[in-house]
Design an enzyme around this catalytic site. Structure first.
Site, PDB file in Angstrom:
ATOM      1  N   CYS A  26       4.040  14.284  16.981  1.00 38.86           N
ATOM      2  CA  CYS A  26       4.087  13.026  17.710  1.00 38.86           C
ATOM      3  C   CYS A  26       4.106  11.879  16.704  1.00 38.86           C
ATOM      4  O   CYS A  26       3.984  12.084  15.492  1.00 38.86           O
ATOM      5  CB  CYS A  26       2.879  12.900  18.628  1.00 38.86           C
ATOM      6  SG  CYS A  26       1.303  12.866  17.717  1.00 38.86           S
ATOM      7  N   HIS A 138     -15.813  17.101  18.448  1.00 43.77           N
ATOM      8  CA  HIS A 138     -14.456  16.811  17.994  1.00 43.77           C
ATOM      9  C   HIS A 138     -14.477  15.496  17.214  1.00 43.77           C
ATOM     10  O   HIS A 138     -15.137  14.533  17.613  1.00 43.77           O
ATOM     11  CB  HIS A 138     -13.506  16.699  19.199  1.00 43.77           C
ATOM     12  CG  HIS A 138     -12.058  16.615  18.810  1.00 43.77           C
ATOM     13  ND1 HIS A 138     -11.468  15.443  18.401  1.00 43.77           N
ATOM     14  CD2 HIS A 138     -11.095  17.574  18.748  1.00 43.77           C
ATOM     15  CE1 HIS A 138     -10.186  15.682  18.113  1.00 43.77           C
ATOM     16  NE2 HIS A 138      -9.942  16.962  18.310  1.00 43.77           N
ATOM     17  N   GLU A 140     -12.458  13.053  16.883  1.00 44.33           N
ATOM     18  CA  GLU A 140     -12.063  11.850  17.613  1.00 44.33           C
ATOM     19  C   GLU A 140     -13.212  11.341  18.472  1.00 44.33           C
ATOM     20  O   GLU A 140     -13.462  10.129  18.545  1.00 44.33           O
ATOM     21  CB  GLU A 140     -10.834  12.118  18.489  1.00 44.33           C
ATOM     22  CG  GLU A 140     -10.374  10.861  19.223  1.00 44.33           C
ATOM     23  CD  GLU A 140      -9.296  11.114  20.259  1.00 44.33           C
ATOM     24  OE1 GLU A 140      -9.260  10.369  21.268  1.00 44.33           O
ATOM     25  OE2 GLU A 140      -8.490  12.041  20.077  1.00 44.33           O
ATOM     26  N   THR A 178      -8.132  11.359  23.590  1.00 43.17           N
ATOM     27  CA  THR A 178      -6.693  11.229  23.858  1.00 43.17           C
ATOM     28  C   THR A 178      -5.970  12.560  24.009  1.00 43.17           C
ATOM     29  O   THR A 178      -4.817  12.589  24.449  1.00 43.17           O
ATOM     30  CB  THR A 178      -5.997  10.441  22.729  1.00 43.17           C
ATOM     31  OG1 THR A 178      -6.116  11.161  21.497  1.00 43.17           O
ATOM     32  CG2 THR A 178      -6.576   9.046  22.591  1.00 43.17           C
ATOM     33  N   SER A 237      -7.009  20.397  19.377  1.00 41.84           N
ATOM     34  CA  SER A 237      -7.388  20.252  20.779  1.00 41.84           C
ATOM     35  C   SER A 237      -6.169  20.288  21.686  1.00 41.84           C
ATOM     36  O   SER A 237      -6.120  21.022  22.669  1.00 41.84           O
ATOM     37  CB  SER A 237      -8.151  18.941  20.986  1.00 41.84           C
ATOM     38  OG  SER A 237      -8.411  18.708  22.359  1.00 41.84           O
ATOM     39  N   ASN A 238      -5.138  19.507  21.357  1.00 39.44           N
ATOM     40  CA  ASN A 238      -3.998  19.425  22.269  1.00 39.44           C
ATOM     41  C   ASN A 238      -3.235  20.743  22.333  1.00 39.44           C
ATOM     42  O   ASN A 238      -2.691  21.098  23.372  1.00 39.44           O
ATOM     43  CB  ASN A 238      -3.089  18.242  21.897  1.00 39.44           C
ATOM     44  CG  ASN A 238      -2.187  18.519  20.714  1.00 39.44           C
ATOM     45  OD1 ASN A 238      -1.079  19.009  20.867  1.00 39.44           O
ATOM     46  ND2 ASN A 238      -2.673  18.207  19.525  1.00 39.44           N
TER      47      ASN A 238
END
Length: 324
Positions: A26, A138, A140, A178, A237-238
């Site tokens: 991304c 995490h 983030e 996110t 995570s994603n």
């Protein structure tokens, strides 16, 4: 594990591979990697990076080989060194310690994570407390919760919502990691709103466009595939959310760091194999996975229709190269 005879296919005759679109890097990941690469070119090795720049083993090892040193504790960074913050963001305490130690700092925090940090800082000045939806531990989440000394309550699932005890409910806002499952985050947000009907939501959802797009693509891919392979590292995570989503939709799904982790029995009798990649996984790994699946007997490869991503984020000042 013994080597399998690849001359004997395991997929169904005429089996095909369908590539999800979009998949892989991304804009935030592109920017973060570019920052480390440019810092190495401009200032030479070593460049210190707090935490893995993105959660992908291949990317991290490649940058290590080029002179990046990944650390967790700023005490490991020598005075006067160049330091890069990872794409996941850092707490105010880490920012302040880096400034006190006099490092040259380049912040590779994804701008969509920074948006959440700015929202938290702005509303905190107005007296708001926060409920954060995310995964404990995490980086983030640690970075976002670390924007304030107190007043952010973490919830990981719907059950956690009942146990939140804010000091007041007149000024309460919700923010989100996110890279969560879009569907899970929606369910938890609904539970939060049911308990705190006047809670303030972000003007735009915190789950990033790339996470949304890749999950939407897996929903379509899962309608076409007998098995789904997600290219991504265990810490991503994603990427984990993509594999979970395919399984939730009733399709066997396996997450692999690279092609060597593929197992022939996953593809036994498969007519269509779906392949996608998390936002921190480079396309070279996807190509390797496709080549290995073709060795298992798949004969065609096509890319499904999907959203075209064109977003690019600007680099921090001070990283322009001399030849530019």
């Amino acid at each position: 594990m013994t080597e399998r005879d690849l001359s004997q296919p395991v997929t169904a005759p005429d089996a095909g591979i369908v590539l999800a679109a979009p998949r892989g890097f991304c804009a935030g990941v592109d920017r973060a990697i570019d920052i480390v690469e440019r810092a190495l070119q401009k200032f030479g090795r070593p460049i210190y990076v707090r935490h893995e720049i993105v959660h992908n083993t291949h990317v991290v090892n490649d940058l290590k080989n080029r002179g990046a040193i990944f650390i967790e504790d700023l005490a490991e960074v020598p005075p006067g060194a160049t330091l890069v913050f990872s794409a996941h963001g850092v707490s105010k305490a880490v920012q302040e310690e880096a400034a006190q130690r006099g490092f040259q700092v380049f912040d590779a925090t994804c701008p969509l994570v920074t948006k959440v940090h700015v929202e938290v800082a702005k509303l905190a000045k107005e007296g708001y407390e926060f409920i954060m939806i995310g995964h404990k531990g995490h980086p983030e989440v640690e970075g976002t919760m670390g924007q304030l000394d107190s007043g952010i309550h973490l919830v990981e699932d719907v059950n956690d919502v009942a146990h939140v005890q804010p000091a007041q409910t007149d000024r309460l806002a919700v923010v989100t990691q996110t890279t969560l499952s879009v569907d899970d985050a929606a369910a938890i947000t609904a539970a939060v709103k049911a308990r705190f009907p006047n809670i303030r939501e972000p003007k735009q959802q915190d789950i990033c466009y790339a996470t949304q797009n890749r999950q939407d693509a897996v929903k379509v891919l899962s309608q076409q595939a007998d098995v789904v392979i997600v290219v991504g590292s265990p810490t991503s995570s994603n990427s984990n959310r993509l594999a979970e989503l395919a399984r939730r939709l009733g399709v066997p799904a396996h997450m692999v760091d690279n092609a060597d982790e593929l197992q022939a029995e996953w593809f036994a009798g498969a007519t269509t194999v779906g392949v996608t990649a998390g936002a921190s996984a480079p396309e070279v790994l996807v190509n390797d996975v496709v080549a290995r699946i073709k060795a298992y007997g798949a004969v065609s490869v096509r890319t499904m229709d999907g959203v075209q991503e064109t977003l690019k984020f600007p680099l921090p000042k001070g990283l322009k190269l001399d030849n530019q």
